[in-house]
Scaffold this motif. Structure first.
Motif: not given
Length: 120
Positions: A21-46
């Motif tokens: 899961f985290f490997d797949a999330l990492e593959s899109v993390f910086y692409k999402i952060l690169g969206e000018p409209e995205c101002t925060l991206f955080e991930v939490y784990q129980s």
């Protein structure tokens, strides 16, 4: 409704699938952060259930834009194809209006402002 929204996604995966899961999330993390409209991206784990993961993304955009533009980006297709079969139950998605201004504070000791691991 406002043009400041927070998208909150909670998923549950088996402990054996957490790395996938985290490997797949990492593959899109910086692409999402690169969206000018995205101002925060955080991930939490129980702490109690390592397979319970909360993804929080804040957007300077409307709910409609987030749902119909940001969440339909082509780069998300492979991420969804990899992760959705891992889900133990349906993901929970919540979109809420953000109350910025006096109701939004990020202290410098909260962590990095932009990824400090060499990605831009």
């Amino acid at each position: 409704m406002s043009d400041l929204v927070s998208l909150q996604v909670r998923v549950w995966v088996a402990e054996k699938d957490i790395k996938t899961f985290f490997d797949a999330l990492e593959s899109v993390f910086y692409k999402i952060l690169g969206e000018p409209e995205c101002t925060l991206f955080e991930v939490y784990q129980s702490q109690e259930n390592k397979g319970e993961i909360l993804i929080l993304k804040n957007w300077n955009a409307s709910k409609d834009w987030v749902e119909n533009v940001a969440m339909t980006r082509p780069y998300l297709k492979e991420y969804h194809e990899i992760t959705e079969p891992l889900f133990l139950k349906p993901k929970e998605v919540t979109v809420v209006d953000r109350k910025a201004g006096k109701w939004s504070v990020v202290k410098t000791n909260n962590g990095q402002i932009w990824p400090a691991d060499g990605h831009a």
